[in-house]
Design a protein around this motif. Structure first.
Motif, PDB file in Angstrom:
ATOM      1  N   LEU A 145       4.032  -2.194   2.724  1.00 19.34           N
ATOM      2  CA  LEU A 145       3.519  -3.346   1.974  1.00 19.34           C
ATOM      3  C   LEU A 145       2.116  -3.080   1.445  1.00 19.34           C
ATOM      4  CD1 LEU A 145       4.749  -6.225   4.324  1.00 19.34           C
ATOM      5  CD2 LEU A 145       5.775  -5.477   2.175  1.00 19.34           C
ATOM      6  N   PHE A 146       1.295  -2.379   2.226  1.00 19.11           N
ATOM      7  CA  PHE A 146      -0.054  -2.017   1.779  1.00 19.11           C
ATOM      8  C   PHE A 146       0.027  -1.128   0.544  1.00 19.11           C
ATOM      9  CE2 PHE A 146      -4.305   0.043   3.327  1.00 19.11           C
ATOM     10  CZ  PHE A 146      -4.980  -0.600   2.302  1.00 19.11           C
ATOM     11  N   SER A 147       0.959  -0.174   0.549  1.00 19.62           N
ATOM     12  CA  SER A 147       1.138   0.717  -0.602  1.00 19.62           C
ATOM     13  C   SER A 147       1.500  -0.076  -1.850  1.00 19.62           C
ATOM     14  CB  SER A 147       2.228   1.750  -0.311  1.00 19.62           C
ATOM     15  OG  SER A 147       1.930   2.501   0.834  1.00 19.62           O
ATOM     16  N   LEU A 148       2.420  -1.031  -1.694  1.00 21.81           N
ATOM     17  CA  LEU A 148       2.825  -1.861  -2.829  1.00 21.81           C
ATOM     18  C   LEU A 148       1.659  -2.698  -3.340  1.00 21.81           C
ATOM     19  CD1 LEU A 148       6.361  -3.119  -1.742  1.00 21.81           C
ATOM     20  CD2 LEU A 148       5.828  -1.610  -3.653  1.00 21.81           C
ATOM     21  N   GLN A 149       0.836  -3.207  -2.429  1.00 21.58           N
ATOM     22  CA  GLN A 149      -0.319  -3.996  -2.847  1.00 21.58           C
ATOM     23  C   GLN A 149      -1.252  -3.173  -3.728  1.00 21.58           C
ATOM     24  OE1 GLN A 149      -3.431  -4.758  -0.159  1.00 21.58           O
ATOM     25  NE2 GLN A 149      -4.305  -6.397  -1.374  1.00 21.58           N
ATOM     26  N   ILE A 150      -1.473  -1.921  -3.352  1.00 19.75           N
ATOM     27  CA  ILE A 150      -2.344  -1.044  -4.132  1.00 19.75           C
ATOM     28  C   ILE A 150      -1.752  -0.794  -5.523  1.00 19.75           C
ATOM     29  CG2 ILE A 150      -3.256   1.309  -4.279  1.00 19.75           C
ATOM     30  CD1 ILE A 150      -3.523   1.254  -1.211  1.00 19.75           C
ATOM     31  N   VAL A 151      -0.434  -0.606  -5.597  1.00 20.15           N
ATOM     32  CA  VAL A 151       0.226  -0.379  -6.890  1.00 20.15           C
ATOM     33  C   VAL A 151      -0.024  -1.557  -7.831  1.00 20.15           C
ATOM     34  CG1 VAL A 151       2.471  -0.201  -8.045  1.00 20.15           C
ATOM     35  CG2 VAL A 151       2.015   1.156  -5.982  1.00 20.15           C
ATOM     36  N   TYR A 152       0.135  -2.768  -7.310  1.00 23.10           N
ATOM     37  CA  TYR A 152      -0.079  -3.951  -8.157  1.00 23.10           C
ATOM     38  C   TYR A 152      -1.556  -4.136  -8.493  1.00 23.10           C
ATOM     39  CZ  TYR A 152       4.762  -5.482  -8.071  1.00 23.10           C
ATOM     40  OH  TYR A 152       6.114  -5.547  -8.269  1.00 23.10           O
ATOM     41  N   GLY A 153      -2.431  -3.668  -7.628  1.00 18.14           N
ATOM     42  CA  GLY A 153      -3.852  -3.687  -7.945  1.00 18.14           C
ATOM     43  C   GLY A 153      -4.156  -2.807  -9.146  1.00 18.14           C
TER      44      GLY A 153
END
Length: 475
Positions: free
Chosen positions: A19-27
């Motif tokens: 989930l942290f990885s996905l958050q960075i992608v959307y950032g």
């Protein structure tokens, strides 16, 4: 690890990393959008990316807190989890709720309430999930042989976080009333009960990593709890400036917001003090770096930067600008993200039996991510001050100002790339550790109990004393 059921924590940590990885992608999607690179705009508009980015932040941190609880509580209570099967059910249901919510955001299926966009029907599933989690944690603590202050503070934080989710589920036709109670969730989580969770995890890690007596460390927890409730509850008023409440909240919110840095200062002094008093040199330096770093960065991000722009005289201009983003990014990183990465760094060698904490990748992950997030914070700050001056002092049009400050997002993206490289190295190390093994389980007769447990029939409080009495090094 000392209890087989602690292996559950690993899978929460794994979901947390995803989930942290996905958050960075959307950032990154938002960052590129701000400098005019909008190839994905038709598929993922800025408002969708923002909702996913902020909600993923909340979900991955809560997942990390749950993993931490599943690791810490059995060890603190000296008892296996009361049901490993239901813990995995809770993990799977949490993942399903998160996936359904994120997919729904892309189809504009949300409530449109900032930070609480999750649709109402999923709210009820979240409640069921959290109730199951609390049943497992509190039940384990209740059946355990001991109830430590560290465990009680951690469970208190998790319980109050669940209770404070309820005001955000109440429906109001009035926008004022809705905003009023929405901040009960958002503010009292991040500047209230989450601090208790952070304090509990920090206490556990310092006991394990420094060798300082449990009694000494846990006394600090009472100070942190007191300061958190003194400042955090009434400090909620600093969100009330523009929603139509009585003007008294302008004064109350301003005064108690000014006191909020004291809780984080106490945590920073607490951690550094315990580290200096520590009588053992724990080999897991990476976990120690994340632990001490969390306490110091949280004071700067949540404490000092929060204080700098929440006083009424300043917030009148900075409210809702990129100055807020500056404070939010560094505060969340220091106070909550770093403490989750700290407990993961400490737990992984114990869960897998692989002592990889001398890894160069681990230290690079720490420094690159911290230097990167500091650069992002500065970029947000410079852009925010420029925005405040042009938009709110010179009365320039909002969109004109956004074009003028776009260059700062180029710098932000460069720093974000450094940050992401650090996190990628952390995740690489996480994967290299492998999955938990039963071989990592410490048998009762194979290893002495430490940190307040029984050793050769005697209760011992810290590892240094054990070493002196046994005449040998014990890890």
């Amino acid at each position: 690890m000392k209890y087989k059921s602690q292996k559950v924590a690993y899978w929460f940590f794994a979901l947390c990393m995803l989930l942290f990885s996905l958050q960075i992608v959307y950032g990154f999607i938002m960052g590129f959008d701000r400098i005019g690179i909008q190839g994905l705009h038709e598929i993922i508009p800025f408002n969708v990316a923002r909702a996913v980015h902020t909600n993923l932040l909340v979900v991955w941190l809560l997942t990390g807190f749950m993993g931490a609880a599943y690791y810490i509580i059995p060890e603190e209570a000296q008892h296996e989890l009361i049901s490993v099967k239901w813990a995995y059910v809770q993990l799977i249901s949490l993942a399903i709720v998160g996936v359904v919510a994120i997919v729904g955001f892309h189809f504009n299926h949300w409530e449109g309430r900032k930070f609480l966009e999750i649709p109402r029907e999923l709210d009820y599933l979240v409640v069921v999930n959290v109730l199951l989690f609390l049943f497992l944690i509190i039940g384990t603590l209740y059946k355990g042989k001991q109830k430590t202050t560290t465990a009680i503070v951690l469970v208190m934080g998790l319980l109050f976080a669940a209770l404070l989710y309820i005001p955000g589920m109440i429906w109001f036709d009035s926008q004022v009333m809705d905003s009023f109670f929405r901040w009960w969730v958002v503010h009292l989580w991040v500047e209230g009960v989450w601090e208790l969770i952070m304090g509990g995890i920090l206490s556990f890690l310092l006991i394990k990593l420094t060798g300082v007596d449990r009694e000494v460390i846990e006394k600090w927890l009472y100070v942190i709890v007191g300061l958190t409730f003194l400042s955090g509850v009434l400090g909620t008023g600093h969100h009330y400036y523009y929603i139509g409440v009585n003007k008294i909240w302008l004064v109350v919110g301003g005064i108690f917001s000014a006191l909020e840095p004291l809780a984080f200062l106490a945590m920073a002094l607490f951690a550094v003090n315990m580290y200096r008093k520590g009588e053992k040199s724990h080999p897991n330096k990476i976990a120690l770096f994340w632990t001490i770093g969390a306490s110091i960065v949280s004071f700067v991000g949540a404490g000092l930067l929060g204080f700098a722009h929440t006083l009424p005289q300043t917030n009148l201009y900075t409210h809702g600008t990129l100055v807020t983003a500056m404070h939010a990014h560094y505060a969340f990183w220091g106070a909550y993200a770093m403490i989750v990465l700290a407990i993961i760094s400490y737990a992984l060698p114990n869960l897998t039996g692989r002592k990889r904490y001398q890894s160069t990748h681990g230290m690079m992950a720490f420094w690159l991510s911290n230097i990167g997030i500091l650069g992002m914070t500065v970029a947000f700050g410079v852009a925010g001050v420029a925005q405040v001056y042009m938009e709110r002092k010179m009365k320039m049009d909002f969109m004109v100002v956004q074009d003028e400050i776009a260059i700062h997002f180029v710098v932000l993206l460069i720093c974000a790339t450094m940050f992401t490289t650090g996190i990628a190295l952390f995740i690489y190390d996480f994967i290299k550790y492998g999955t938990p093994t039963d071989e990592a389980l410490i048998a009762e007769h194979d290893s002495p109990r430490v940190d307040g447990y029984k050793i050769d029939g005697h209760t011992i409080e810290n590892l240094a004393t054990v070493t002196q009495k046994k005449g040998k090094k014990v890890i």
